[in-house]
Design a protein around this motif. Structure first.
Motif, PDB file in Angstrom:
ATOM      1  N   PHE A 198     -28.709 -24.844  17.743  1.00  0.00           N
ATOM      2  CA  PHE A 198     -27.274 -24.864  17.476  1.00  0.00           C
ATOM      3  C   PHE A 198     -26.526 -24.469  18.745  1.00  0.00           C
ATOM      4  CE2 PHE A 198     -29.347 -24.196  13.443  1.00  0.00           C
ATOM      5  CZ  PHE A 198     -28.595 -24.905  12.525  1.00  0.00           C
ATOM      6  N   GLU A 199     -25.304 -25.005  18.871  1.00  0.00           N
ATOM      7  CA  GLU A 199     -24.469 -24.656  20.014  1.00  0.00           C
ATOM      8  C   GLU A 199     -23.075 -24.301  19.519  1.00  0.00           C
ATOM      9  OE1 GLU A 199     -23.260 -29.278  21.109  1.00  0.00           O
ATOM     10  OE2 GLU A 199     -25.053 -28.378  21.996  1.00  0.00           O
ATOM     11  N   LEU A 200     -22.390 -23.457  20.276  1.00  0.00           N
ATOM     12  CA  LEU A 200     -21.028 -23.096  19.916  1.00  0.00           C
ATOM     13  C   LEU A 200     -20.129 -24.315  20.028  1.00  0.00           C
ATOM     14  CD1 LEU A 200     -20.647 -19.635  21.703  1.00  0.00           C
ATOM     15  CD2 LEU A 200     -20.995 -20.072  19.266  1.00  0.00           C
ATOM     16  N   TYR A 201     -19.194 -24.405  19.088  1.00  0.00           N
ATOM     17  CA  TYR A 201     -18.297 -25.553  19.045  1.00  0.00           C
ATOM     18  C   TYR A 201     -16.911 -25.033  18.676  1.00  0.00           C
ATOM     19  CZ  TYR A 201     -16.965 -30.462  18.306  1.00  0.00           C
ATOM     20  OH  TYR A 201     -16.385 -31.707  18.397  1.00  0.00           O
ATOM     21  N   GLY A 202     -16.181 -24.585  19.671  1.00  0.00           N
ATOM     22  CA  GLY A 202     -14.904 -23.956  19.404  1.00  0.00           C
ATOM     23  C   GLY A 202     -15.072 -22.475  19.122  1.00  0.00           C
ATOM     24  N   ALA A 203     -14.011 -21.883  18.573  1.00  0.00           N
ATOM     25  CA  ALA A 203     -13.997 -20.429  18.392  1.00  0.00           C
ATOM     26  C   ALA A 203     -14.907 -19.940  17.276  1.00  0.00           C
ATOM     27  CB  ALA A 203     -12.560 -19.970  18.131  1.00  0.00           C
ATOM     28  N   ASP A 204     -14.951 -20.653  16.182  1.00  0.00           N
ATOM     29  CA  ASP A 204     -15.692 -20.148  15.022  1.00  0.00           C
ATOM     30  C   ASP A 204     -16.559 -21.214  14.371  1.00  0.00           C
ATOM     31  OD1 ASP A 204     -13.640 -21.680  14.122  1.00  0.00           O
ATOM     32  OD2 ASP A 204     -12.983 -20.297  12.544  1.00  0.00           O
ATOM     33  N   LYS A 205     -16.986 -22.195  15.141  1.00  0.00           N
ATOM     34  CA  LYS A 205     -17.828 -23.259  14.596  1.00  0.00           C
ATOM     35  C   LYS A 205     -19.068 -23.448  15.464  1.00  0.00           C
ATOM     36  CE  LYS A 205     -14.068 -25.856  12.403  1.00  0.00           C
ATOM     37  NZ  LYS A 205     -14.487 -25.479  11.037  1.00  0.00           N
ATOM     38  N   ILE A 206     -20.048 -24.095  14.871  1.00  0.00           N
ATOM     39  CA  ILE A 206     -21.271 -24.422  15.587  1.00  0.00           C
ATOM     40  C   ILE A 206     -21.590 -25.895  15.355  1.00  0.00           C
ATOM     41  CG2 ILE A 206     -22.315 -22.135  15.721  1.00  0.00           C
ATOM     42  CD1 ILE A 206     -23.463 -24.441  12.983  1.00  0.00           C
ATOM     43  N   ARG A 207     -22.408 -26.446  16.252  1.00  0.00           N
ATOM     44  CA  ARG A 207     -22.800 -27.845  16.118  1.00  0.00           C
ATOM     45  C   ARG A 207     -24.282 -27.968  16.397  1.00  0.00           C
ATOM     46  NH1 ARG A 207     -20.388 -33.179  19.363  1.00  0.00           N
ATOM     47  NH2 ARG A 207     -20.797 -34.676  17.678  1.00  0.00           N
ATOM     48  N   LEU A 208     -24.931 -28.898  15.677  1.00  0.00           N
ATOM     49  CA  LEU A 208     -26.345 -29.133  15.895  1.00  0.00           C
ATOM     50  C   LEU A 208     -26.568 -29.725  17.285  1.00  0.00           C
ATOM     51  CD1 LEU A 208     -28.638 -28.596  13.766  1.00  0.00           C
ATOM     52  CD2 LEU A 208     -26.321 -28.733  12.806  1.00  0.00           C
ATOM     53  N   CYS A 209     -27.716 -29.419  17.874  1.00  0.00           N
ATOM     54  CA  CYS A 209     -28.031 -29.930  19.204  1.00  0.00           C
ATOM     55  C   CYS A 209     -28.196 -31.450  19.175  1.00  0.00           C
ATOM     56  CB  CYS A 209     -29.302 -29.275  19.740  1.00  0.00           C
ATOM     57  SG  CYS A 209     -30.796 -29.686  18.800  1.00  0.00           S
ATOM     58  N   ASP A 210     -28.110 -32.071  20.345  1.00  0.00           N
ATOM     59  CA  ASP A 210     -28.206 -33.523  20.447  1.00  0.00           C
ATOM     60  C   ASP A 210     -29.527 -34.042  19.894  1.00  0.00           C
ATOM     61  OD1 ASP A 210     -25.731 -33.564  21.632  1.00  0.00           O
ATOM     62  OD2 ASP A 210     -26.491 -33.772  23.676  1.00  0.00           O
ATOM     63  N   GLU A 211     -30.624 -33.310  20.152  1.00  0.00           N
ATOM     64  CA  GLU A 211     -31.946 -33.767  19.714  1.00  0.00           C
ATOM     65  C   GLU A 211     -32.013 -33.875  18.197  1.00  0.00           C
ATOM     66  OE1 GLU A 211     -32.397 -31.843  23.694  1.00  0.00           O
ATOM     67  OE2 GLU A 211     -31.363 -31.355  21.825  1.00  0.00           O
ATOM     68  N   ALA A 212     -31.442 -32.911  17.487  1.00  0.00           N
ATOM     69  CA  ALA A 212     -31.457 -32.939  16.018  1.00  0.00           C
ATOM     70  C   ALA A 212     -30.558 -34.049  15.494  1.00  0.00           C
ATOM     71  CB  ALA A 212     -31.020 -31.592  15.457  1.00  0.00           C
ATOM     72  N   ARG A 213     -29.365 -34.180  16.053  1.00  0.00           N
ATOM     73  CA  ARG A 213     -28.441 -35.212  15.577  1.00  0.00           C
ATOM     74  C   ARG A 213     -28.972 -36.609  15.865  1.00  0.00           C
ATOM     75  NH1 ARG A 213     -24.002 -35.245  18.341  1.00  0.00           N
ATOM     76  NH2 ARG A 213     -24.357 -33.500  19.753  1.00  0.00           N
ATOM     77  N   GLY A 214     -29.713 -36.744  16.960  1.00  0.00           N
ATOM     78  CA  GLY A 214     -30.234 -38.050  17.328  1.00  0.00           C
ATOM     79  C   GLY A 214     -31.326 -38.572  16.422  1.00  0.00           C
ATOM     80  N   LEU A 215     -31.936 -37.685  15.622  1.00  0.00           N
ATOM     81  CA  LEU A 215     -33.006 -38.103  14.721  1.00  0.00           C
ATOM     82  C   LEU A 215     -32.486 -38.681  13.402  1.00  0.00           C
ATOM     83  CD1 LEU A 215     -35.538 -35.132  15.077  1.00  0.00           C
ATOM     84  CD2 LEU A 215     -35.934 -37.507  15.770  1.00  0.00           C
ATOM     85  N   ILE A 216     -31.211 -38.456  13.096  1.00  0.00           N
ATOM     86  CA  ILE A 216     -30.700 -38.728  11.747  1.00  0.00           C
ATOM     87  C   ILE A 216     -29.674 -39.854  11.742  1.00  0.00           C
ATOM     88  CG2 ILE A 216     -29.634 -37.701   9.705  1.00  0.00           C
ATOM     89  CD1 ILE A 216     -30.386 -34.950  10.836  1.00  0.00           C
ATOM     90  N   SER A 217     -29.785 -40.713  10.736  1.00  0.00           N
ATOM     91  CA  SER A 217     -28.761 -41.714  10.443  1.00  0.00           C
ATOM     92  C   SER A 217     -28.140 -41.367   9.098  1.00  0.00           C
ATOM     93  CB  SER A 217     -29.364 -43.118  10.387  1.00  0.00           C
ATOM     94  OG  SER A 217     -29.841 -43.518  11.650  1.00  0.00           O
ATOM     95  N   PHE A 218     -26.843 -41.109   9.069  1.00  0.00           N
ATOM     96  CA  PHE A 218     -26.134 -40.785   7.841  1.00  0.00           C
ATOM     97  C   PHE A 218     -25.506 -42.059   7.277  1.00  0.00           C
ATOM     98  CE2 PHE A 218     -26.379 -36.611   9.730  1.00  0.00           C
ATOM     99  CZ  PHE A 218     -26.523 -35.758   8.643  1.00  0.00           C
TER     100      PHE A 218
END
Length: 294
Positions: A198-218
């Motif tokens: 996970f990585e920080l995404y703004g003041a109070d949010k987080i985002r999944l890393c590129d490797e995790a997001r790249g594995l998934i198709s929503f």
């Protein structure tokens, strides 16, 4: 109105008291219509005691659109003008309760057992891996699967590995694809996993890393509709979804899952669900983990 309908509505009114001071009128007939519509379009069957929940979830839509009653809203979503609003209605009535690594023993089994079997098959069948998260909600489940794969498979870049994440709620699909969550979503996640994936995404949010997001198709998918994917899948997660379906719908659904799984593939279902009397195409391995046998 038939005698049977009058009797049913009277029984429903006795079970679900209607507050006198509601902002919008919401009759037993209105609720019966919405229940039937949801069942027809999604397979989800609301119980007779969910009237207050439905009111709470849709009242803000009536307020925003300027309607005075649920009858007006129902007429609107049935019209050509309100066709787009129907999707919003279905989204609002779909339950979305999830978190990262919920029922963690499933992810432990995936990482320690299922993936080892898939690796063993790779020598003869190639390095192909497919997992489906059916009813993915806002994405926590498929991202938990992705993290499990990344942790258990340091050579994952040498594999053709993909995770399909589907849901009937278009807003949940959008949020999942975005991969952004409140920082509070990390509660209970081990610090080493949180720091790495996970990585920080703004003041109070987080985002999944590129490797995790790249594995998934929503993707949007109605489970009782057509399925465009061909499979086969090595594992399917369908957890806390079928509890909203009747037994006949469950039988059809699990038969379709079995058809898309590889021989010996794994099916993970929710803690309150079971396949007894539903299908004989799976063998229970324990803790709601099943293996396809037919």
């Amino acid at each position: 109105m038939t005698v049977e309908t009058q009797a049913r509505n009277a029984k429903l009114a006795a079970i679900v008291p209607v507050p006198e001071d509601r902002e919008f009128s919401f009759s037993a007939d209105d609720y019966a219509f919405l229940r039937a519509m949801l069942k027809q379009r999604t397979g989800i069957e609301l119980g007779p005691t969910k009237q207050n929940m439905v009111y709470a979830r849709l009242a803000k839509r009536l307020r925003k659109l300027g309607f005075k009653s649920f009858r007006q809203y129902i007429e609107f979503i049935g019209s050509e003008e309100g066709r787009d609003e129907l999707g919003t209605t279905l989204n609002a009535l779909t339950t979305n309760l999830t978190k990262f690594f919920r029922e963690n023993h499933h992810f432990e089994h995936l990482g320690s057992t299922a993936l080892q079997e898939i690796r063993a098959r790779a020598t003869t069948q190639g390095r192909r891996l497919r997992i489906w998260s059916a009813g993915c909600s806002s994405g926590e489940e498929p991202y938990s699967i992705a993290i499990t794969l990344l942790r258990a498979m340091p050579d994952i870049k040498q594999w053709d590995a993909k995770i399909l994440a589907t849901d009937i709620d278009t807003e949940m699909v959008r949020r999942g694809a975005e991969g952004v969550y409140s920082a509070a979503a990390l509660d209970g996640i081990p610090p080493d996993i949180a720091k790495k994936y996970f990585e920080l995404y703004g003041a109070d949010k987080i985002r999944l890393c590129d490797e995790a997001r790249g594995l998934i198709s929503f993707k949007y998918l109605n489970l009782i509709g057509d399925w465009p994917m061909k499979g086969p899948f090595d594992a399917i997660f369908c957890r806390n979804v079928v509890i909203y379906f009747d037994k006949d719908t469950q039988r059809t659904l699990f038969d379709r899952y079995a058809n898309l799984l590889v021989p010996g593939g794994f099916l993970y279902i929710g803690h309150s669900e079971n396949l007894f009397g539903i299908t004989e195409r799976f063998k229970l391995l324990g803790r709601n983990i099943h293996r396809k046998i037919a």
